[in-house]
Design a protein around this motif. Structure first.
Motif, PDB file in Angstrom:
ATOM      1  N   THR A 356       0.827  -1.209   0.000  1.00 46.85           N
ATOM      2  CA  THR A 356       0.000   0.000   0.000  1.00 46.85           C
ATOM      3  C   THR A 356       0.859   1.255   0.000  1.00 46.85           C
ATOM      4  N   HIS A 357       2.137   1.087   0.311  1.00 42.54           N
ATOM      5  CA  HIS A 357       3.086   2.213   0.236  1.00 42.54           C
ATOM      6  C   HIS A 357       4.500   1.648   0.087  1.00 42.54           C
ATOM      7  N   THR A 358       5.397   2.495  -0.425  1.00 44.45           N
ATOM      8  CA  THR A 358       6.774   2.013  -0.598  1.00 44.45           C
ATOM      9  C   THR A 358       7.562   2.121   0.703  1.00 44.45           C
ATOM     10  N   THR A 359       6.905   2.626   1.752  1.00 45.07           N
ATOM     11  CA  THR A 359       7.569   2.683   3.060  1.00 45.07           C
ATOM     12  C   THR A 359       7.942   1.261   3.510  1.00 45.07           C
ATOM     13  N   VAL A 360       7.220   0.261   2.978  1.00 39.75           N
ATOM     14  CA  VAL A 360       7.554  -1.128   3.286  1.00 39.75           C
ATOM     15  C   VAL A 360       8.971  -1.454   2.806  1.00 39.75           C
ATOM     16  N   TYR A 385      -0.440   0.214  -4.425  1.00 38.60           N
ATOM     17  CA  TYR A 385      -1.837  -0.086  -4.784  1.00 38.60           C
ATOM     18  C   TYR A 385      -2.759   0.239  -3.629  1.00 38.60           C
ATOM     19  N   ARG A 386      -3.868   0.897  -3.949  1.00 38.47           N
ATOM     20  CA  ARG A 386      -4.865   1.194  -2.909  1.00 38.47           C
ATOM     21  C   ARG A 386      -6.243   0.912  -3.478  1.00 38.47           C
ATOM     22  N   ASN A 387      -7.072   0.306  -2.648  1.00 36.17           N
ATOM     23  CA  ASN A 387      -8.415  -0.023  -3.104  1.00 36.17           C
ATOM     24  C   ASN A 387      -9.308   1.219  -3.051  1.00 36.17           C
ATOM     25  N   HIS A 399       2.588   5.629  -8.314  1.00 38.91           N
ATOM     26  CA  HIS A 399       3.985   5.533  -7.873  1.00 38.91           C
ATOM     27  C   HIS A 399       4.232   6.402  -6.648  1.00 38.91           C
ATOM     28  N   GLN A 400       5.103   5.911  -5.782  1.00 42.60           N
ATOM     29  CA  GLN A 400       5.553   6.758  -4.686  1.00 42.60           C
ATOM     30  C   GLN A 400       7.057   6.974  -4.792  1.00 42.60           C
ATOM     31  N   VAL A 401       7.448   8.181  -4.415  1.00 43.29           N
ATOM     32  CA  VAL A 401       8.864   8.513  -4.344  1.00 43.29           C
ATOM     33  C   VAL A 401       9.218   8.419  -2.870  1.00 43.29           C
ATOM     34  N   GLU A 402       9.960   7.376  -2.512  1.00 38.07           N
ATOM     35  CA  GLU A 402      10.241   7.098  -1.110  1.00 38.07           C
ATOM     36  C   GLU A 402      11.696   7.420  -0.807  1.00 38.07           C
ATOM     37  N   GLY A 403      11.959   7.825   0.422  1.00 33.20           N
ATOM     38  CA  GLY A 403      13.355   8.068   0.795  1.00 33.20           C
ATOM     39  C   GLY A 403      13.576   7.865   2.280  1.00 33.20           C
ATOM     40  N   HIS A 437      -0.224  13.131  11.013  1.00 32.35           N
ATOM     41  CA  HIS A 437      -0.042  11.941  11.845  1.00 32.35           C
ATOM     42  C   HIS A 437       0.157  10.701  10.985  1.00 32.35           C
ATOM     43  N   PHE A 438       1.208   9.958  11.264  1.00 28.83           N
ATOM     44  CA  PHE A 438       1.392   8.607  10.730  1.00 28.83           C
ATOM     45  C   PHE A 438       1.778   7.752  11.922  1.00 28.83           C
ATOM     46  N   PRO A 439       1.329   6.509  11.996  1.00 30.33           N
ATOM     47  CA  PRO A 439       1.661   5.685  13.166  1.00 30.33           C
ATOM     48  C   PRO A 439       3.161   5.447  13.292  1.00 30.33           C
ATOM     49  N   TYR A 440       3.907   5.622  12.209  1.00 31.88           N
ATOM     50  CA  TYR A 440       5.327   5.244  12.220  1.00 31.88           C
ATOM     51  C   TYR A 440       6.303   6.400  12.332  1.00 31.88           C
ATOM     52  N   THR A 441       5.820   7.645  12.373  1.00 30.67           N
ATOM     53  CA  THR A 441       6.752   8.781  12.478  1.00 30.67           C
ATOM     54  C   THR A 441       6.371   9.702  13.626  1.00 30.67           C
ATOM     55  N   GLU A 442       7.376  10.363  14.172  1.00 27.53           N
ATOM     56  CA  GLU A 442       7.162  11.358  15.216  1.00 27.53           C
ATOM     57  C   GLU A 442       8.407  12.234  15.271  1.00 27.53           C
ATOM     58  N   GLY A 461       2.424  14.459  -0.210  1.00 24.78           N
ATOM     59  CA  GLY A 461       2.927  13.265   0.457  1.00 24.78           C
ATOM     60  C   GLY A 461       3.186  13.475   1.942  1.00 24.78           C
ATOM     61  N   GLY A 462       3.706  12.420   2.571  1.00 23.20           N
ATOM     62  CA  GLY A 462       3.950  12.464   3.996  1.00 23.20           C
ATOM     63  C   GLY A 462       5.431  12.305   4.298  1.00 23.20           C
ATOM     64  N   SER A 463       5.801  12.707   5.511  1.00 21.51           N
ATOM     65  CA  SER A 463       7.202  12.592   5.901  1.00 21.51           C
ATOM     66  C   SER A 463       7.299  12.604   7.424  1.00 21.51           C
ATOM     67  N   GLY A 464       8.481  12.343   7.926  1.00 19.89           N
ATOM     68  CA  GLY A 464       8.664  12.387   9.368  1.00 19.89           C
ATOM     69  C   GLY A 464       9.952  11.680   9.771  1.00 19.89           C
ATOM     70  N   VAL A 465      10.106  11.512  11.084  1.00 18.46           N
ATOM     71  CA  VAL A 465      11.264  10.780  11.614  1.00 18.46           C
ATOM     72  C   VAL A 465      10.694   9.495  12.214  1.00 18.46           C
ATOM     73  N   LEU A 482      15.249   9.684   8.891  1.00 18.70           N
ATOM     74  CA  LEU A 482      14.338  10.620   8.222  1.00 18.70           C
ATOM     75  C   LEU A 482      13.637   9.844   7.119  1.00 18.70           C
ATOM     76  N   ALA A 483      12.333  10.080   6.939  1.00 12.71           N
ATOM     77  CA  ALA A 483      11.605   9.286   5.935  1.00 12.71           C
ATOM     78  C   ALA A 483      10.551  10.123   5.241  1.00 12.71           C
ATOM     79  N   TRP A 484      10.312   9.786   3.967  1.00 10.30           N
ATOM     80  CA  TRP A 484       9.210  10.441   3.242  1.00 10.30           C
ATOM     81  C   TRP A 484       8.648   9.503   2.179  1.00 10.30           C
ATOM     82  N   GLY A 485       7.409   9.754   1.829  1.00  9.54           N
ATOM     83  CA  GLY A 485       6.752   9.005   0.751  1.00  9.54           C
ATOM     84  C   GLY A 485       5.843   9.977   0.018  1.00  9.54           C
ATOM     85  N   LEU A 486       6.153  10.227  -1.273  1.00 13.04           N
ATOM     86  CA  LEU A 486       5.456  11.276  -2.021  1.00 13.04           C
ATOM     87  C   LEU A 486       4.744  10.681  -3.235  1.00 13.04           C
TER      88      LEU A 486
END
Ligand code: PHE
Length: 520
Positions: A356-360, A385-387, A399-403, A437-442, A461-465, A482-486
């Motif tokens: 569902t995201h490239t954060t995986v 992919y998202r339903n 597509h997501q641009v992940e880093g 808010h994302f459960p995985y960043t703060e 997109g989203g980002s965080g630590v 540091l993380a992002w998904g755009l």
């Protein structure tokens, strides 16, 4: 560069003819140029067109219709129109159809003539004993014979005749003969008259100093070196050329390559991963609670077969602890982290889904790293992919641009720096973040860019630590990540000027052929 440098040899050949003709205010036509230059008509046409593009001549196109004699017309010029011949044959005594045929008039001509002659009351008809038609001349017919008919007169004219120059009585004859079979035909003729412009007059005195120049370099010229003391003609590379529909890369793929280049140039390494993932990697590893709404079927595509994947024993036991009791579960008591409570389900963690995201991919990359690898930077540009239902702003496959940047010295300000740098290279000067808010960043932040054309900010997109609840089970200790998904499509759509994101993938030929080239 002056126009003189750009003149082709063909243009140089015909220009003196045009200039010589200048006194003649009627201009000069193509045939005349062909005659005077000895060039082929196609060559003259081309040269004239080029001169017109250079604003040295103007073209005046005139369309004329000409009347020509057709097969029967040519015949009737010699023999006279069949109705007149028939009248002449019957003026002293009536004649039957077979008698007329024996005089050399065809059945077809007899039929047409009977129609004509009856209309102007020149004949009457009756039948003889053999039940055959017999033609009698009337008083009208005799008068008709005394003066020449308009049609007959018309046929004596000199053809071709310009339709626009017909006299009224000619017009009448023309309309009448036009309806009859193969007497006359009409031909359309285009005449182009060329006039030189003021610009052309200005350069005319310099023309003699321009010699023939080389327009094409042949192997022979290179071998013999004969080009060395010659001049080359300049080409106007901004002038229009025909469009070719050549094969090319899809414009979204061009943009993806560009994004990859940006990160590679900033020292990032590309990371890859599988499209089918377990929930453990896609969600549990990122500390997404197992009862999170995003896990529902209406948001996520689960895989039917195989519906479950493998769980890594070690890792799953750590995940179980953080999910149930937070960092306290891992015996790290320095942060007040209590987890989601409840019972962690391995059944849920096993479920296969389309990522569902490239954060995986980021989570899996972290799992591979050793202490000696830090600091490190990774990126990916891949499909997720998202339903979701498809509309102007949403795709279910995109597509997501992940880093990720793993660095003991990294901080939130650095994260902003990376995002600003990336978006600047994508053509966006104004970037801002908003708390999210994302459960995985703060902390977590949503990234927005400013669109000049519409005077709006759009969320890309989203980002965080990453939280220690994510990092510690993966790396064994807490290091800033540091993380992002755009969303790639949303980033590139304003560049193409599309108002509907679906246009990127419609594969409409028009769009594919004419879409703007990506800023390489
Ligand atoms: N995974 C988030 C999304 O799909 C984006 C994100 C990535 C947020 C990394 C924070 C950190 O929207």
């Amino acid at each position: 560069m002056s126009v003189l440098d750009e003149l082709t040899n063909l243009e140089l050949k015909i220009l003196p003819i045009l200039i010589n003709n200048e006194k003649n205010e009627k201009g000069i036509n193509i045939d005349n140029i062909i005659f005077q230059s000895g060039l082929k008509d196609i060559e003259v046409m081309r040269a004239v067109q080029w001169l017109s593009n250079k604003n040295l001549v103007t073209l005046n196109e005139k369309i004329d219709e000409f009347i020509l004699l057709d097969v029967n017309g040519k015949e009737y010029v010699k023999t006279g129109l069949p109705e007149i011949r028939i009248l002449n044959l019957i003026k002293d005594s009536e004649k039957s159809v077979s008698q007329l045929i024996s005089e050399g008039i065809s059945m077809e001509e007899i039929n047409i003539s009977i129609g004509q002659l009856k209309k102007n009351l020149s004949i009457t008809l009756s039948k003889n004993d053999n039940n055959e038609l017999v033609l009698f001349i009337t008083e009208n017919g005799k008068k008709f014979l005394q003066k020449e008919s308009l049609e007959q007169k018309f046929l004596k004219k000199k053809f071709p005749l310009n339709i626009n120059e017909l006299l009224p009585e000619d017009k009448f004859a023309f309309d009448s003969l036009k309806k009859r079979k193969q007497i006359i035909s009409v031909e359309i003729k285009k005449t182009i008259t060329i006039f030189i412009t003021e610009n052309c007059k200005k350069i005319s005195s310099d023309l003699s100093s321009v010699s023939n120049k080389i327009e094409k370099l042949t192997p022979e010229m290179i071998k013999s070196g004969s080009y060395k003391d010659k001049e080359f003609r300049s080409f106007d590379i901004s002038s229009g050329v025909p469009k070719y529909n050549y094969g090319k890369k899809h414009f979204v793929n061009d943009a993806i390559d560009y994004v990859k280049k940006i990160f590679l140039e900033m020292g990032f390494t590309e990371m890859k991963g599988s499209m089918v993932q377990t929930s453990m990697w896609d969600l549990d590893s990122l500390f997404v609670p197992q009862d999170h709404p995003a896990r529902e079927m209406q948001d996520t595509f689960y895989i039917k077969d195989p519906s479950e994947g493998k769980l890594q024993k070690d890792y799953i036991s750590k995940l179980k602890k953080v999910h149930e009791n937070g960092l306290f579960g891992l015996n790290k008591n320095e942060i007040d982290s209590r987890g989601w409570g409840g019972k962690f389900s391995e059944e849920i963690a096993k479920k296969n889904l389309l990522r569902t995201h490239t954060t995986v991919i980021s989570a899996q990359t972290l799992a591979q790293l050793k202490d000696s690898d830090f600091p490190a930077k990774f990126f990916s540009v891949d499909k997720v992919y998202r339903n979701e239902s498809l509309d102007q702003k949403h795709l279910f496959e995109f597509h997501q641009v992940e880093g990720i940047v793993i660095d003991p010295n990294a901080n939130f300000t650095n994260l902003l720096g990376y995002l600003k740098e990336f978006f600047k290279k994508m053509g966006y000067d104004d970037v801002r973040i908003r708390p999210a808010h994302f459960p995985y960043t703060e902390p977590s932040a949503e990234v927005e860019v400013y669109i000049k054309e519409t005077n709006t900010w759009i969320e890309l997109g989203g980002s965080g630590v990453f939280r220690p609840e994510v990092v510690i089970p993966l790396l064994g200790k807490d290091i800033p990540v540091l993380a992002w998904g755009l969303g790639l499509e949303r980033i590139i759509v304003p560049y193409f000027g599309f108002r509907d994101i679906r246009l990127l993938y419609n594969n409409d030929f028009k769009v594919l052929r004419h879409s703007k080239k990506w800023m390489m």
